[in-house]
Enzyme design. Structure first.
Site, PDB file in Angstrom:
ATOM      1  N   GLU A   1       0.813  -1.232   0.000  1.00  0.00           N
ATOM      2  CA  GLU A   1       0.000   0.000   0.000  1.00  0.00           C
ATOM      3  C   GLU A   1       0.839   1.272   0.000  1.00  0.00           C
ATOM      4  O   GLU A   1       0.313   2.344  -0.270  1.00  0.00           O
ATOM      5  CB  GLU A   1      -0.971   0.010   1.186  1.00  0.00           C
ATOM      6  CG  GLU A   1      -0.261   0.168   2.513  1.00  0.00           C
ATOM      7  CD  GLU A   1      -1.008   1.021   3.539  1.00  0.00           C
ATOM      8  OE1 GLU A   1      -2.140   1.408   3.282  1.00  0.00           O
ATOM      9  OE2 GLU A   1      -0.412   1.297   4.584  1.00  0.00           O
ATOM     10  N   ASN A   2       2.138   1.154   0.345  1.00  0.00           N
ATOM     11  CA  ASN A   2       3.005   2.347   0.379  1.00  0.00           C
ATOM     12  C   ASN A   2       4.123   2.288  -0.661  1.00  0.00           C
ATOM     13  O   ASN A   2       5.110   3.030  -0.557  1.00  0.00           O
ATOM     14  CB  ASN A   2       3.672   2.500   1.754  1.00  0.00           C
ATOM     15  CG  ASN A   2       2.694   2.494   2.889  1.00  0.00           C
ATOM     16  OD1 ASN A   2       2.580   1.502   3.604  1.00  0.00           O
ATOM     17  ND2 ASN A   2       1.975   3.564   3.068  1.00  0.00           N
TER      18      ASN A   2
ATOM     19  N   ASN B   1      -5.232   1.173   3.738  1.00  0.00           N
ATOM     20  CA  ASN B   1      -5.919   2.462   3.652  1.00  0.00           C
ATOM     21  C   ASN B   1      -5.358   3.366   2.548  1.00  0.00           C
ATOM     22  O   ASN B   1      -6.031   4.298   2.127  1.00  0.00           O
ATOM     23  CB  ASN B   1      -5.877   3.181   5.005  1.00  0.00           C
ATOM     24  CG  ASN B   1      -4.485   3.279   5.579  1.00  0.00           C
ATOM     25  OD1 ASN B   1      -3.777   2.285   5.666  1.00  0.00           O
ATOM     26  ND2 ASN B   1      -4.069   4.467   5.959  1.00  0.00           N
ATOM     27  N   HIS B   2      -4.131   3.112   2.065  1.00  0.00           N
ATOM     28  CA  HIS B   2      -3.573   3.953   0.993  1.00  0.00           C
ATOM     29  C   HIS B   2      -3.738   3.359  -0.408  1.00  0.00           C
ATOM     30  O   HIS B   2      -3.309   3.949  -1.394  1.00  0.00           O
ATOM     31  CB  HIS B   2      -2.079   4.208   1.245  1.00  0.00           C
ATOM     32  CG  HIS B   2      -1.833   5.053   2.452  1.00  0.00           C
ATOM     33  ND1 HIS B   2      -2.413   6.291   2.627  1.00  0.00           N
ATOM     34  CD2 HIS B   2      -1.089   4.833   3.559  1.00  0.00           C
ATOM     35  CE1 HIS B   2      -2.035   6.794   3.787  1.00  0.00           C
ATOM     36  NE2 HIS B   2      -1.229   5.934   4.376  1.00  0.00           N
TER      37      HIS B   2
ATOM     38  N   HIS C   1      -5.028  -5.274   7.957  1.00  0.00           N
ATOM     39  CA  HIS C   1      -4.354  -3.973   7.922  1.00  0.00           C
ATOM     40  C   HIS C   1      -5.015  -3.090   8.972  1.00  0.00           C
ATOM     41  O   HIS C   1      -6.110  -2.556   8.760  1.00  0.00           O
ATOM     42  CB  HIS C   1      -4.514  -3.387   6.521  1.00  0.00           C
ATOM     43  CG  HIS C   1      -3.596  -2.255   6.264  1.00  0.00           C
ATOM     44  ND1 HIS C   1      -2.271  -2.437   5.967  1.00  0.00           N
ATOM     45  CD2 HIS C   1      -3.793  -0.913   6.294  1.00  0.00           C
ATOM     46  CE1 HIS C   1      -1.697  -1.260   5.804  1.00  0.00           C
ATOM     47  NE2 HIS C   1      -2.604  -0.320   6.009  1.00  0.00           N
TER      48      HIS C   1
ATOM     49  N   HIS D   1       0.329  -2.274   8.630  1.00  0.00           N
ATOM     50  CA  HIS D   1      -0.089  -0.876   8.778  1.00  0.00           C
ATOM     51  C   HIS D   1       0.730  -0.068   9.787  1.00  0.00           C
ATOM     52  O   HIS D   1       0.971   1.114   9.548  1.00  0.00           O
ATOM     53  CB  HIS D   1      -1.574  -0.733   9.128  1.00  0.00           C
ATOM     54  CG  HIS D   1      -2.011   0.685   9.363  1.00  0.00           C
ATOM     55  ND1 HIS D   1      -2.084   1.616   8.353  1.00  0.00           N
ATOM     56  CD2 HIS D   1      -2.384   1.349  10.499  1.00  0.00           C
ATOM     57  CE1 HIS D   1      -2.496   2.786   8.860  1.00  0.00           C
ATOM     58  NE2 HIS D   1      -2.677   2.648  10.155  1.00  0.00           N
TER      59      HIS D   1
ATOM     60  N   HIS E   1       3.854  -0.423  10.521  1.00  0.00           N
ATOM     61  CA  HIS E   1       5.233  -0.318  10.012  1.00  0.00           C
ATOM     62  C   HIS E   1       6.282  -0.635  11.082  1.00  0.00           C
ATOM     63  O   HIS E   1       7.453  -0.303  10.909  1.00  0.00           O
ATOM     64  CB  HIS E   1       5.517   1.072   9.419  1.00  0.00           C
ATOM     65  CG  HIS E   1       4.677   1.384   8.219  1.00  0.00           C
ATOM     66  ND1 HIS E   1       4.912   2.482   7.416  1.00  0.00           N
ATOM     67  CD2 HIS E   1       3.615   0.752   7.666  1.00  0.00           C
ATOM     68  CE1 HIS E   1       4.019   2.518   6.442  1.00  0.00           C
ATOM     69  NE2 HIS E   1       3.211   1.479   6.575  1.00  0.00           N
TER      70      HIS E   1
HETATM   71 FE   LIG Z   1       1.455   1.115   5.427  1.00  0.00          FE
HETATM   72 FE   LIG Z   2      -1.815   1.632   6.191  1.00  0.00          FE
END
Ligand SMILES: [Fe+2]
Ligand SMILES: [Fe+2]
Length: 264
Positions: free
Chosen positions: A40-41, A68-69, A154, A179, A181
């Site tokens: 997602e990142n 979420n991203h 997540h 999520h 990290h």
């Molecule tokens: Fe993330």
């Molecule tokens: Fe996230």
């Protein structure tokens, strides 16, 4: 036995470079059958572009999960609809592009169901219940005859992730948190054979605030005003977990992976 690798959130070009430099070696050394990652990142620290997704598949990843991203790049939507190697959290209200679960296959012909849900606690409370969403994912994966099922949860709160693990133990092979990290030290096998970790960690720059440059983050906490965050550089680690599954799809062993990468 089937050995599966799962990498924590791949963050920015540095995370992608870590995958490029390290993944083939890990697959060979550990005799990995299937390689998965949260992505997602992967593009600029926020979202996943089509190019980054194709790049990560090129490096040897077999499946990508989201969070979420994930919806940052609308250009990814057709790819999410058409490419069965990408999943996004299943519990977004419909209609929503992409899919919440998929089935992948190892070179040895073992079918692996891969699902994705997002937590609600301290996150987006507009989502459907992640617990009931996992029930639906498992019901649908069950119909495909997959031997192993894995879900990426997540979420921010360890309580939500841990409760979900107990709820699913006996029905699911592995629940990997993503999520935050930050890799947690609670990798474990539950009594009915579910492999679990509250957070698999981050594959990216750790001289940062969860991947982003520290200055904008400090400024936000001091002033309450958010400025545009920039991805950080330096202290690159590849983080994740490796799980061994038996023929019944139960996990027998989980170990964490944390590899310091050279500076790029
Ligand atoms: Fe993330
Ligand atoms: Fe996230």
């Amino acid at each position: 036995m089937t050995k599966i690798l799962f990498l924590g959130d791949i963050f920015s070009k540095f995370g992608r470079l870590a995958v490029k430099r390290q993944l083939a070696g890990i697959i060979a050394r550990e005799e990995i059958d299937l390689s998965l990652a949260n992505a997602e990142n992967a593009s600029g620290g926020k979202g996943l572009s089509q190019d980054s997704a194709l790049e990560l598949f090129d490096y040897g990843l077999d499946g990508l999960t989201g969070g979420n991203h994930t919806f940052q790049y609308s250009e990814l939507e057709p790819m999410m609809d058409n490419d069965g190697r990408i999943v996004r959290p299943a519990n977004y209200p419909t209609p929503c592009p992409g899919r919440g679960w998929t089935v992948l296959e190892t070179p040895g012909g073992v079918k692996v169901g891969l699902g994705n849900v997002q937590g609600r606690l301290f996150m987006n409370s507009n989502l459907d219940c992640p617990f009931k969403s996992c029930d639906r994912i498992l019901e649908e994966i069950g119909k495909t005859g997959a031997n192993i099922s894995i879900i990426d949860v997540h979420a921010e709160a360890t309580s939500e992730k841990k409760a979900l693990a107990w709820y699913l133990d006996g029905r699911l092979g592995a629940l990997f948190g993503t999520h935050t990290h930050v890799q947690t030290s609670d990798a474990q096998i539950f009594p009915e054979g579910l492999a679990y970790i509250s957070d698999a960690g981050m594959t990216g720059p750790h001289r940062s605030v969860i991947g982003m440059n520290k200055d904008e983050s400090i400024s936000f906490f001091l002033t309450g005003r958010a400025k545009r965050y920039k991805p950080a550089k330096g202290d690159i680690f590849l983080e994740g977990v490796i799980v061994n599954f038996n023929q019944k799809g139960r996990a027998e062993e989980i170990k964490t992976l944390k590899i310091k990468c050279e500076e790029y």
